[in-house]
Design a protein around this motif. Structure first.
Motif, PDB file in Angstrom:
ATOM      1  N   GLU A 152       0.819  -1.204   0.000  1.00 19.55           N
ATOM      2  CA  GLU A 152       0.000   0.000   0.000  1.00 19.55           C
ATOM      3  C   GLU A 152       0.861   1.266   0.000  1.00 19.55           C
ATOM      4  O   GLU A 152       1.621   1.498   0.953  1.00 19.55           O
ATOM      5  CB  GLU A 152      -0.905   0.013   1.226  1.00 19.55           C
ATOM      6  CG  GLU A 152      -1.809  -1.203   1.360  1.00 19.55           C
ATOM      7  CD  GLU A 152      -2.847  -1.256   0.263  1.00 19.55           C
ATOM      8  OE1 GLU A 152      -3.176  -0.184  -0.300  1.00 19.55           O
ATOM      9  OE2 GLU A 152      -3.327  -2.355  -0.031  1.00 19.55           O
TER      10      GLU A 152
ATOM     11  N   ALA B 151      -0.085   4.095   0.736  1.00 21.30           N
ATOM     12  CA  ALA B 151      -0.470   4.848   1.926  1.00 21.30           C
ATOM     13  C   ALA B 151       0.389   4.466   3.125  1.00 21.30           C
ATOM     14  O   ALA B 151       0.682   5.314   3.988  1.00 21.30           O
ATOM     15  CB  ALA B 151      -1.949   4.621   2.248  1.00 21.30           C
TER      16      ALA B 151
ATOM     17  N   LEU C 263       3.865   6.255   2.754  1.00 26.07           N
ATOM     18  CA  LEU C 263       3.769   7.678   3.023  1.00 26.07           C
ATOM     19  C   LEU C 263       3.568   7.929   4.509  1.00 26.07           C
ATOM     20  O   LEU C 263       4.220   8.799   5.104  1.00 26.07           O
ATOM     21  CB  LEU C 263       2.630   8.292   2.210  1.00 26.07           C
ATOM     22  CG  LEU C 263       2.585   9.820   2.213  1.00 26.07           C
ATOM     23  CD1 LEU C 263       3.859  10.413   1.621  1.00 26.07           C
ATOM     24  CD2 LEU C 263       1.370  10.319   1.448  1.00 26.07           C
ATOM     25  N   ALA C 264       2.692   7.164   5.147  1.00 29.02           N
ATOM     26  CA  ALA C 264       2.447   7.327   6.582  1.00 29.02           C
ATOM     27  C   ALA C 264       3.702   6.993   7.379  1.00 29.02           C
ATOM     28  O   ALA C 264       4.054   7.694   8.339  1.00 29.02           O
ATOM     29  CB  ALA C 264       1.285   6.440   7.017  1.00 29.02           C
TER      30      ALA C 264
ATOM     31  N   PRO D 298      -1.526  14.221   1.642  1.00 30.16           N
ATOM     32  CA  PRO D 298      -1.134  12.980   0.964  1.00 30.16           C
ATOM     33  C   PRO D 298      -1.464  12.961  -0.515  1.00 30.16           C
ATOM     34  O   PRO D 298      -0.829  12.243  -1.296  1.00 30.16           O
ATOM     35  CB  PRO D 298      -1.916  11.904   1.723  1.00 30.16           C
ATOM     36  CG  PRO D 298      -3.073  12.618   2.327  1.00 30.16           C
ATOM     37  CD  PRO D 298      -2.572  13.993   2.657  1.00 30.16           C
ATOM     38  N   GLU D 299      -2.440  13.763  -0.917  1.00 34.83           N
ATOM     39  CA  GLU D 299      -2.861  13.771  -2.316  1.00 34.83           C
ATOM     40  C   GLU D 299      -1.720  14.197  -3.242  1.00 34.83           C
ATOM     41  O   GLU D 299      -1.641  13.740  -4.389  1.00 34.83           O
ATOM     42  CB  GLU D 299      -4.055  14.718  -2.501  1.00 34.83           C
ATOM     43  CG  GLU D 299      -5.265  14.381  -1.647  1.00 34.83           C
ATOM     44  CD  GLU D 299      -6.139  13.296  -2.259  1.00 34.83           C
ATOM     45  OE1 GLU D 299      -5.820  12.870  -3.392  1.00 34.83           O
ATOM     46  OE2 GLU D 299      -7.124  12.893  -1.607  1.00 34.83           O
TER      47      GLU D 299
ATOM     48  N   VAL E 156      -1.615   9.683  -2.986  1.00 39.83           N
ATOM     49  CA  VAL E 156      -2.300   8.823  -2.014  1.00 39.83           C
ATOM     50  C   VAL E 156      -3.619   9.464  -1.613  1.00 39.83           C
ATOM     51  O   VAL E 156      -3.645  10.634  -1.201  1.00 39.83           O
ATOM     52  CB  VAL E 156      -1.425   8.587  -0.772  1.00 39.83           C
ATOM     53  CG1 VAL E 156      -2.182   7.790   0.286  1.00 39.83           C
ATOM     54  CG2 VAL E 156      -0.132   7.872  -1.157  1.00 39.83           C
TER      55      VAL E 156
ATOM     56  N   TYR F  91      -5.192   7.301   3.401  1.00 40.04           N
ATOM     57  CA  TYR F  91      -4.064   7.687   4.246  1.00 40.04           C
ATOM     58  C   TYR F  91      -4.499   7.808   5.710  1.00 40.04           C
ATOM     59  O   TYR F  91      -3.815   7.327   6.617  1.00 40.04           O
ATOM     60  CB  TYR F  91      -3.488   9.013   3.748  1.00 40.04           C
ATOM     61  CG  TYR F  91      -2.328   9.540   4.558  1.00 40.04           C
ATOM     62  CD1 TYR F  91      -1.050   9.043   4.380  1.00 40.04           C
ATOM     63  CD2 TYR F  91      -2.524  10.545   5.505  1.00 40.04           C
ATOM     64  CE1 TYR F  91       0.014   9.530   5.121  1.00 40.04           C
ATOM     65  CE2 TYR F  91      -1.469  11.045   6.249  1.00 40.04           C
ATOM     66  CZ  TYR F  91      -0.202  10.536   6.050  1.00 40.04           C
ATOM     67  OH  TYR F  91       0.851  11.011   6.781  1.00 40.04           O
ATOM     68  N   GLU F  92      -5.633   8.437   5.934  1.00 34.06           N
ATOM     69  CA  GLU F  92      -6.132   8.596   7.301  1.00 34.06           C
ATOM     70  C   GLU F  92      -6.432   7.245   7.935  1.00 34.06           C
ATOM     71  O   GLU F  92      -6.111   7.001   9.114  1.00 34.06           O
ATOM     72  CB  GLU F  92      -7.389   9.465   7.303  1.00 34.06           C
ATOM     73  CG  GLU F  92      -7.949   9.711   8.697  1.00 34.06           C
ATOM     74  CD  GLU F  92      -9.160  10.624   8.690  1.00 34.06           C
ATOM     75  OE1 GLU F  92      -9.736  10.841   9.776  1.00 34.06           O
ATOM     76  OE2 GLU F  92      -9.520  11.121   7.603  1.00 34.06           O
TER      77      GLU F  92
ATOM     78  N   THR G   2      -3.150   5.609   8.862  1.00 34.75           N
ATOM     79  CA  THR G   2      -2.565   6.241  10.043  1.00 34.75           C
ATOM     80  C   THR G   2      -3.261   5.790  11.312  1.00 34.75           C
ATOM     81  O   THR G   2      -2.609   5.522  12.345  1.00 34.75           O
ATOM     82  CB  THR G   2      -2.645   7.769   9.910  1.00 34.75           C
ATOM     83  OG1 THR G   2      -1.923   8.184   8.747  1.00 34.75           O
ATOM     84  CG2 THR G   2      -2.050   8.447  11.130  1.00 34.75           C
TER      85      THR G   2
END
Length: 242
Positions: A25, A27, A30-31, A44-45, A49, A54-55, A58
């Motif tokens: 993933e 996401a 990035l997280a 994140p966009e 992502v 993303y949320e 996280t």
């Protein structure tokens, strides 16, 4: 059902689960990187992502009620590096350490979170662990994923000029937008060191390099107290000699 990860030398009263499936993933990457090294408030966009995804990622990575996600990087000589999302009611940390089943202890690389500690890896060690040949067993086998997982532990005044490019390529490979990867890699790597610090040196006391940073667990040799033969094996595995 997620596979339970058993680490006798680690926290006894918490369940750990293998979380390598998260590596699929973007996401997660990035997280992982923004929460440990970058700016968690970034949009994140801009990295390709979806904000909702993303949320959700996280929240999963910081949930104190859930088993702790653990990702593994096996490398030479039967050693394994770990990144564990250690979530308490009042603090969220990512613990990084190295283990060998014959040690009876952990070799602490560092921590990101409430009580930051590091760096825990030189560039040579990070590149070696990322590229270590794998037999398809447990843990991450993809070199880009291995590099990004352990990247928060990097600290080296002598990292090569191409380090940012290498990290940017790994970001793209793991799903980050190519037109944003260079900028993110520069933040993660290119602007982290100042005034020629930290530096890594090997002394006559141990074959394992130590770090000059006062905040690094590696001010002393990694896994201090293991037998000399094990210390040499670890030093060789960290630098690609074994």
């Amino acid at each position: 059902m997620a596979l339970t990860v058993h680490i006798p030398e680690y926290v006894e009263d918490r369940e750990l689960v293998a979380a390598e499936e998260l590596a699929r993933e973007p996401a997660f990457w990035l997280a992982h990187l923004l929460s440990t090294v970058g700016d968690p408030s970034e949009d994140p966009e801009r990295y390709g992502v979806d904000a909702a995804v993303y949320e959700e990622m996280t929240e999963y990575l910081t949930d104190p009620e859930a088993p702790w996600p653990a990702l593994r990087v096996p490398f030479g000589g039967g050693h394994t590096a770990y990144a564990v999302y250690a979530n308490f009611d009042d603090a969220n940390n990512v613990d990084f350490f190295v283990r060998h089943h014959e040690w009876g202890r952990l070799g602490h690389l560092g921590q990101c979170g409430a009580d930051d500690a590091g760096p825990g890896l030189s560039w040579t060690e990070l590149a070696t662990l990322a590229g270590a040949a794998q037999d398809g067993g447990e843990g991450l086998t993809d070199s880009s994923q291995r590099l990004l997982l352990l990247l928060p532990m990097l600290g080296d005044a002598e990292q090569p000029r191409e380090a940012v490019h290498i990290v940017a390529q790994a970001l793209v490979h793991c799903g980050i937008r190519s037109d944003a990867a260079d900028e993110l890699a520069t933040v993660l790597v290119g602007e982290r060191e100042a005034a020629g610090e930290p530096r890594w040196t090997v002394s006559e006391d141990s074959p394992i390099a130590v770090c000059s940073s006062p905040w690094s667990p590696r001010r002393v040799p990694l896994a201090l107290g293991i037998p000399p033969s094990r210390a040499q094996a670890l030093a060789d595995a960290l630098t690609g000699r074994g």
